[in-house]
Write a protein that holds these residues in place. Structure first.
Motif, PDB file in Angstrom:
ATOM      1  N   VAL A  29      -6.292   2.803  -3.361  1.00  0.00           N
ATOM      2  CA  VAL A  29      -5.865   2.369  -2.019  1.00  0.00           C
ATOM      3  C   VAL A  29      -4.910   1.182  -2.138  1.00  0.00           C
ATOM      4  O   VAL A  29      -3.844   1.149  -1.511  1.00  0.00           O
ATOM      5  CB  VAL A  29      -7.098   2.004  -1.155  1.00  0.00           C
ATOM      6  CG1 VAL A  29      -6.666   1.302   0.127  1.00  0.00           C
ATOM      7  CG2 VAL A  29      -7.908   3.254  -0.839  1.00  0.00           C
ATOM      8  N   ILE A  30      -5.290   0.223  -2.971  1.00  0.00           N
ATOM      9  CA  ILE A  30      -4.461  -0.977  -3.170  1.00  0.00           C
ATOM     10  C   ILE A  30      -3.094  -0.598  -3.746  1.00  0.00           C
ATOM     11  O   ILE A  30      -2.057  -1.116  -3.321  1.00  0.00           O
ATOM     12  CB  ILE A  30      -5.201  -1.963  -4.104  1.00  0.00           C
ATOM     13  CG1 ILE A  30      -6.362  -2.594  -3.341  1.00  0.00           C
ATOM     14  CG2 ILE A  30      -4.253  -3.028  -4.654  1.00  0.00           C
ATOM     15  CD1 ILE A  30      -7.393  -3.248  -4.235  1.00  0.00           C
ATOM     16  N   THR A  31      -3.099   0.325  -4.694  1.00  0.00           N
ATOM     17  CA  THR A  31      -1.840   0.744  -5.311  1.00  0.00           C
ATOM     18  C   THR A  31      -0.928   1.410  -4.286  1.00  0.00           C
ATOM     19  O   THR A  31       0.290   1.199  -4.284  1.00  0.00           O
ATOM     20  CB  THR A  31      -2.111   1.686  -6.497  1.00  0.00           C
ATOM     21  OG1 THR A  31      -2.938   0.997  -7.437  1.00  0.00           O
ATOM     22  CG2 THR A  31      -0.822   2.101  -7.190  1.00  0.00           C
ATOM     23  N   ALA A  32      -1.510   2.210  -3.394  1.00  0.00           N
ATOM     24  CA  ALA A  32      -0.709   2.861  -2.354  1.00  0.00           C
ATOM     25  C   ALA A  32       0.020   1.814  -1.503  1.00  0.00           C
ATOM     26  O   ALA A  32       1.152   2.036  -1.063  1.00  0.00           O
ATOM     27  CB  ALA A  32      -1.595   3.745  -1.474  1.00  0.00           C
ATOM     28  N   GLY A  33      -0.620   0.673  -1.297  1.00  0.00           N
ATOM     29  CA  GLY A  33       0.016  -0.394  -0.510  1.00  0.00           C
ATOM     30  C   GLY A  33       1.313  -0.882  -1.138  1.00  0.00           C
ATOM     31  O   GLY A  33       2.237  -1.327  -0.434  1.00  0.00           O
ATOM     32  N   SER A  34       1.391  -0.778  -2.470  1.00  0.00           N
ATOM     33  CA  SER A  34       2.610  -1.208  -3.173  1.00  0.00           C
ATOM     34  C   SER A  34       3.788  -0.286  -2.908  1.00  0.00           C
ATOM     35  O   SER A  34       4.921  -0.623  -3.236  1.00  0.00           O
ATOM     36  CB  SER A  34       2.360  -1.240  -4.693  1.00  0.00           C
ATOM     37  OG  SER A  34       1.427  -2.237  -5.017  1.00  0.00           O
ATOM     38  N   LEU A  35       3.531   0.898  -2.345  1.00  0.00           N
ATOM     39  CA  LEU A  35       4.589   1.891  -2.149  1.00  0.00           C
ATOM     40  C   LEU A  35       5.213   1.811  -0.757  1.00  0.00           C
ATOM     41  O   LEU A  35       6.027   2.647  -0.382  1.00  0.00           O
ATOM     42  CB  LEU A  35       4.029   3.291  -2.409  1.00  0.00           C
ATOM     43  CG  LEU A  35       3.472   3.475  -3.834  1.00  0.00           C
ATOM     44  CD1 LEU A  35       2.742   4.805  -3.950  1.00  0.00           C
ATOM     45  CD2 LEU A  35       4.582   3.384  -4.873  1.00  0.00           C
ATOM     46  N   ALA A  36       4.837   0.794   0.011  1.00  0.00           N
ATOM     47  CA  ALA A  36       5.383   0.630   1.364  1.00  0.00           C
ATOM     48  C   ALA A  36       6.808   0.077   1.316  1.00  0.00           C
ATOM     49  O   ALA A  36       7.157  -0.669   0.405  1.00  0.00           O
ATOM     50  CB  ALA A  36       4.491  -0.328   2.159  1.00  0.00           C
ATOM     51  N   PRO A  37       7.617   0.444   2.295  1.00  0.00           N
ATOM     52  CA  PRO A  37       8.944  -0.196   2.408  1.00  0.00           C
ATOM     53  C   PRO A  37       8.766  -1.623   2.909  1.00  0.00           C
ATOM     54  O   PRO A  37       7.852  -1.901   3.679  1.00  0.00           O
ATOM     55  CB  PRO A  37       9.647   0.661   3.458  1.00  0.00           C
ATOM     56  CG  PRO A  37       8.545   1.198   4.320  1.00  0.00           C
ATOM     57  CD  PRO A  37       7.374   1.399   3.388  1.00  0.00           C
ATOM     58  N   LEU A  38       9.623  -2.521   2.454  1.00  0.00           N
ATOM     59  CA  LEU A  38       9.521  -3.928   2.858  1.00  0.00           C
ATOM     60  C   LEU A  38      10.870  -4.442   3.329  1.00  0.00           C
ATOM     61  O   LEU A  38      11.888  -4.214   2.672  1.00  0.00           O
ATOM     62  CB  LEU A  38       9.036  -4.785   1.680  1.00  0.00           C
ATOM     63  CG  LEU A  38       7.642  -4.474   1.131  1.00  0.00           C
ATOM     64  CD1 LEU A  38       7.372  -5.317  -0.112  1.00  0.00           C
ATOM     65  CD2 LEU A  38       6.569  -4.717   2.190  1.00  0.00           C
ATOM     66  N   MET A 101      -2.010   2.230   2.739  1.00  0.00           N
ATOM     67  CA  MET A 101      -3.395   2.125   2.253  1.00  0.00           C
ATOM     68  C   MET A 101      -4.329   2.977   3.105  1.00  0.00           C
ATOM     69  O   MET A 101      -5.259   3.608   2.591  1.00  0.00           O
ATOM     70  CB  MET A 101      -3.841   0.659   2.244  1.00  0.00           C
ATOM     71  CG  MET A 101      -3.022  -0.233   1.301  1.00  0.00           C
ATOM     72  SD  MET A 101      -3.804  -1.840   0.925  1.00  0.00           S
ATOM     73  CE  MET A 101      -3.890  -2.580   2.562  1.00  0.00           C
ATOM     74  N   SER A 102      -4.092   2.997   4.402  1.00  0.00           N
ATOM     75  CA  SER A 102      -4.940   3.755   5.322  1.00  0.00           C
ATOM     76  C   SER A 102      -4.887   5.252   5.017  1.00  0.00           C
ATOM     77  O   SER A 102      -5.917   5.943   5.007  1.00  0.00           O
ATOM     78  CB  SER A 102      -4.488   3.489   6.758  1.00  0.00           C
ATOM     79  OG  SER A 102      -5.090   4.378   7.672  1.00  0.00           O
ATOM     80  N   LEU A 103      -3.676   5.746   4.761  1.00  0.00           N
ATOM     81  CA  LEU A 103      -3.542   7.177   4.466  1.00  0.00           C
ATOM     82  C   LEU A 103      -4.174   7.521   3.116  1.00  0.00           C
ATOM     83  O   LEU A 103      -4.820   8.562   2.970  1.00  0.00           O
ATOM     84  CB  LEU A 103      -2.066   7.588   4.507  1.00  0.00           C
ATOM     85  CG  LEU A 103      -1.401   7.478   5.890  1.00  0.00           C
ATOM     86  CD1 LEU A 103       0.067   7.852   5.810  1.00  0.00           C
ATOM     87  CD2 LEU A 103      -2.109   8.332   6.931  1.00  0.00           C
ATOM     88  N   MET A 104      -4.008   6.647   2.130  1.00  0.00           N
ATOM     89  CA  MET A 104      -4.630   6.906   0.831  1.00  0.00           C
ATOM     90  C   MET A 104      -6.150   6.875   0.959  1.00  0.00           C
ATOM     91  O   MET A 104      -6.849   7.720   0.383  1.00  0.00           O
ATOM     92  CB  MET A 104      -4.145   5.867  -0.190  1.00  0.00           C
ATOM     93  CG  MET A 104      -4.715   6.054  -1.586  1.00  0.00           C
ATOM     94  SD  MET A 104      -4.434   7.708  -2.315  1.00  0.00           S
ATOM     95  CE  MET A 104      -2.712   7.573  -2.807  1.00  0.00           C
ATOM     96  N   ALA A 105      -6.665   5.923   1.724  1.00  0.00           N
ATOM     97  CA  ALA A 105      -8.119   5.854   1.938  1.00  0.00           C
ATOM     98  C   ALA A 105      -8.614   7.137   2.592  1.00  0.00           C
ATOM     99  O   ALA A 105      -9.626   7.718   2.173  1.00  0.00           O
ATOM    100  CB  ALA A 105      -8.461   4.644   2.813  1.00  0.00           C
TER     101      ALA A 105
END
Lengths: 168, 168
Positions: A29-38, A101-105
């Motif tokens: 879940v945490i790793t998925a957060g790294s894939l967000a656009p910023l 993270m929500s979608l990965m969870a």
């Protein structure tokens, strides 16, 4: 799951069992957060604070008094903090991280819910900011509570548009 | 695609071919936006403005002068407008809607990019707000430009955490 199935299964989970989130799932879940656009990453990327300590979770859950369960007694909470940036950027960046993270969870069978009230409460509480070791110059804007939902994860929506629109 | 493949394939696309987005794909992207979580929906849900008119796209692309291509000459743009609400809510809600649409676009092989500069420009331009028929009391906060990217869509990232974190 296929993306569409995940989108149809994601919902705000407000009731959790006591089962803890396995470390591998939490890491995914945490790793998925790294894939967000910023936006404006040069101002500093978001910072994650991963809370699984029962005492801290209890403190955060009761942040606004005993009658309101701010994090729905979830067994894990990930706070997304951002540095100062252009107006709206911390809110939008933290939202993108939380959504990944929500979608990965959801894909991993975990109930979850996007929260911002808990961030507003923490932000105004210097002692909590310190206890949570939020980096200097950062503040939490969005958070994801997660765990095993009492109702499980399954498609619960229809793939139909519900927002108003106009076409140009 | 599986969710993880979509997350690893999503990237900000800044170069588009002239190929238009098929109506069915555009509708699927728009529908995915309806599946986003929303804070304080009682204040009013987001409104989508779907722009495919070449003249309007050209106007928006040159919003900040001829040297900056604000929407990267994309053949479609979806503006996400929100009503007034608590501080940060329009930004976070619009971000969640854009992210759902961005992932669906990626899944359908469409290049796409989350934009906020074009929204800031439109917001300050009463004539454009009128020409775009943004509902009274609403303002655009986030947008998704989309089309066929010059480079195509494929996994381009590694599934590794890149954000800083601490654990409590």
């Amino acid at each position: 799951m296929e993306l569409k199935q995940v989108l149809l299964s994601r919902k705000s989970c407000r009731s959790y069992t006591e089962k803890k989130v396995e470390k591998e799932k939490l890491e995914a879940v945490i790793t998925a957060g790294s894939l967000a656009p910023l936006g404006l990453p040069m101002d500093g990327k978001p910072h994650l604070t991963v809370v699984t300590d029962p005492a801290m979770l209890k403190t955060l859950n009761g942040l606004f008094g005993p009658e309101r369960e701010v994090i729905y007694n979830a067994p894990a909470l990930i706070l997304v903090s951002c540095p100062s940036s252009a107006p709206g950027i911390p809110e939008m960046n933290s939202a993108c991280v939380v959504e990944m993270m929500s979608l990965m969870a959801t894909d991993l069978g975990l109930g979850n819910i996007y929260l911002y009230g808990v961030c507003a409460g923490v932000k105004q509480n210097p002692e909590l900011l310190k206890a949570l070791a939020i980096p200097e110059g950062y503040a939490p804007f969005s958070a994801l509570a997660l765990g095993y939902g009492s109702e499980g994860v399954a498609p619960c929506k229809e793939f139909v548009p519900t927002l108003t629109r106009n076409d140009i």
